[in-house]
Design a protein around this motif. Structure first.
Motif, PDB file in Angstrom:
ATOM      1  N   LYS A 163       0.810  -1.207   0.000  1.00 53.18           N
ATOM      2  CA  LYS A 163       0.000   0.000   0.000  1.00 53.18           C
ATOM      3  C   LYS A 163       0.854   1.273   0.000  1.00 53.18           C
ATOM      4  O   LYS A 163       0.522   2.251  -0.661  1.00 53.18           O
ATOM      5  CB  LYS A 163      -0.901  -0.031   1.234  1.00 53.18           C
ATOM      6  N   ASN A 164       1.932   1.281   0.743  1.00 55.71           N
ATOM      7  CA  ASN A 164       2.751   2.482   0.898  1.00 55.71           C
ATOM      8  C   ASN A 164       3.966   2.507  -0.019  1.00 55.71           C
ATOM      9  O   ASN A 164       5.011   3.036   0.338  1.00 55.71           O
ATOM     10  CB  ASN A 164       3.210   2.614   2.359  1.00 55.71           C
ATOM     11  N   ARG A 165       3.844   1.949  -1.197  1.00 57.82           N
ATOM     12  CA  ARG A 165       4.992   1.881  -2.097  1.00 57.82           C
ATOM     13  C   ARG A 165       5.296   3.236  -2.720  1.00 57.82           C
ATOM     14  O   ARG A 165       4.397   4.061  -2.912  1.00 57.82           O
ATOM     15  CB  ARG A 165       4.758   0.840  -3.181  1.00 57.82           C
ATOM     16  N   ASN A 166       6.568   3.463  -3.033  1.00 58.30           N
ATOM     17  CA  ASN A 166       7.001   4.720  -3.627  1.00 58.30           C
ATOM     18  C   ASN A 166       7.519   4.542  -5.049  1.00 58.30           C
ATOM     19  O   ASN A 166       7.774   5.525  -5.724  1.00 58.30           O
ATOM     20  CB  ASN A 166       8.098   5.351  -2.772  1.00 58.30           C
ATOM     21  N   PHE A 167       7.704   3.306  -5.476  1.00 58.44           N
ATOM     22  CA  PHE A 167       8.247   3.034  -6.805  1.00 58.44           C
ATOM     23  C   PHE A 167       7.390   2.008  -7.519  1.00 58.44           C
ATOM     24  O   PHE A 167       6.815   1.125  -6.894  1.00 58.44           O
ATOM     25  CB  PHE A 167       9.690   2.503  -6.697  1.00 58.44           C
ATOM     26  N   ARG A 168       7.326   2.105  -8.836  1.00 60.68           N
ATOM     27  CA  ARG A 168       6.609   1.130  -9.645  1.00 60.68           C
ATOM     28  C   ARG A 168       7.499  -0.080  -9.899  1.00 60.68           C
ATOM     29  O   ARG A 168       8.714   0.041  -9.902  1.00 60.68           O
ATOM     30  CB  ARG A 168       6.229   1.735 -10.993  1.00 60.68           C
ATOM     31  N   THR A 169       6.883  -1.214 -10.190  1.00 57.14           N
ATOM     32  CA  THR A 169       7.646  -2.396 -10.561  1.00 57.14           C
ATOM     33  C   THR A 169       8.129  -2.218 -12.000  1.00 57.14           C
ATOM     34  O   THR A 169       7.643  -1.331 -12.720  1.00 57.14           O
ATOM     35  CB  THR A 169       6.776  -3.671 -10.479  1.00 57.14           C
ATOM     36  N   THR A 170       9.033  -3.075 -12.436  1.00 56.91           N
ATOM     37  CA  THR A 170       9.534  -2.973 -13.809  1.00 56.91           C
ATOM     38  C   THR A 170       8.434  -3.270 -14.820  1.00 56.91           C
ATOM     39  O   THR A 170       8.404  -2.698 -15.898  1.00 56.91           O
ATOM     40  CB  THR A 170      10.723  -3.919 -14.046  1.00 56.91           C
ATOM     41  N   LYS A 171       7.500  -4.138 -14.471  1.00 58.33           N
ATOM     42  CA  LYS A 171       6.386  -4.452 -15.377  1.00 58.33           C
ATOM     43  C   LYS A 171       5.488  -3.238 -15.580  1.00 58.33           C
ATOM     44  O   LYS A 171       4.909  -3.053 -16.647  1.00 58.33           O
ATOM     45  CB  LYS A 171       5.556  -5.608 -14.821  1.00 58.33           C
ATOM     46  N   GLU A 172       5.372  -2.409 -14.542  1.00 58.90           N
ATOM     47  CA  GLU A 172       4.532  -1.218 -14.616  1.00 58.90           C
ATOM     48  C   GLU A 172       5.269  -0.033 -15.259  1.00 58.90           C
ATOM     49  O   GLU A 172       4.673   1.019 -15.461  1.00 58.90           O
ATOM     50  CB  GLU A 172       4.068  -0.798 -13.221  1.00 58.90           C
ATOM     51  N   GLY A 173       6.542  -0.186 -15.491  1.00 60.07           N
ATOM     52  CA  GLY A 173       7.297   0.889 -16.134  1.00 60.07           C
ATOM     53  C   GLY A 173       8.302   1.571 -15.239  1.00 60.07           C
ATOM     54  O   GLY A 173       8.809   2.630 -15.573  1.00 60.07           O
ATOM     55  N   ALA A 174       8.587   0.986 -14.063  1.00 57.23           N
ATOM     56  CA  ALA A 174       9.588   1.527 -13.129  1.00 57.23           C
ATOM     57  C   ALA A 174       9.258   2.976 -12.760  1.00 57.23           C
ATOM     58  O   ALA A 174       8.145   3.423 -12.929  1.00 57.23           O
ATOM     59  CB  ALA A 174      10.988   1.395 -13.699  1.00 57.23           C
ATOM     60  N   GLY A 175      10.198   3.706 -12.212  1.00 57.98           N
ATOM     61  CA  GLY A 175       9.982   5.100 -11.822  1.00 57.98           C
ATOM     62  C   GLY A 175       9.210   5.238 -10.529  1.00 57.98           C
ATOM     63  O   GLY A 175       8.761   4.266  -9.940  1.00 57.98           O
ATOM     64  N   MET A 176       9.065   6.476 -10.083  1.00 54.42           N
ATOM     65  CA  MET A 176       8.384   6.762  -8.820  1.00 54.42           C
ATOM     66  C   MET A 176       6.888   6.950  -9.026  1.00 54.42           C
ATOM     67  O   MET A 176       6.445   7.422 -10.066  1.00 54.42           O
ATOM     68  CB  MET A 176       8.944   8.030  -8.187  1.00 54.42           C
ATOM     69  N   THR A 177       6.130   6.578  -8.000  1.00 55.24           N
ATOM     70  CA  THR A 177       4.694   6.841  -7.995  1.00 55.24           C
ATOM     71  C   THR A 177       4.498   8.288  -7.564  1.00 55.24           C
ATOM     72  O   THR A 177       5.420   8.925  -7.042  1.00 55.24           O
ATOM     73  CB  THR A 177       3.976   5.912  -7.005  1.00 55.24           C
TER      74      THR A 177
END
Length: 125
Positions: A53-67
């Protein structure tokens, strides 16, 4: 006679200065006078997580980078920061967003890792 003009002047020597001196004589200002050992012991305030829930980064499948939540957390921790989320949508040629995208794509050209490639895909480089 010329040598006397270039004598080292010790009048400006700072006794008791907490910052270390580099080999060229400049002071190393890393923000606070903390020893390197103490610096290593500190834990980061923002957890670098890509899950939950408290994630700050996207996974590589989602395109990486920060949320967007991660960007807000970073900006809270670093006041005055101008960090923004990725430019992912359609943009008008010559707009600020288009220039940001072009700049990012030029900067990240050499990224060959999995996360870097994913981030470049997300930015549409």
């Amino acid at each position: 006679m010329q040598n006397s003009m270039f004598k080292e002047n010790r009048d400006f020597e700072q006794l008791g200065n907490p910052f270390s001196v580099t080999s060229c004589g400049r002071r190393r200002n890393d923000g606070s006078p903390i020893s390197p050992l103490e610096k290593r012991k500190r834990k980061p305030d923002v957890r670098k997580t890509t899950k939950g829930k408290n994630r700050n980064f996207r996974t590589t499948k989602e395109g990486a980078g920060m949320t967007s939540k991660g960007v807000k957390a970073y900006r809270r921790k670093n006041p005055g920061s101008k960090l923004k989320t990725a430019v992912t949508g359609k943009v008008k040629a010559g707009s600020k967003a288009a220039k940001r995208r072009k700049s990012f794509c030029a900067r990240s050209k050499g990224w060959t890792g999995e996360r870097g490639k994913a981030a470049r895909r997300r930015w549409k480089c």
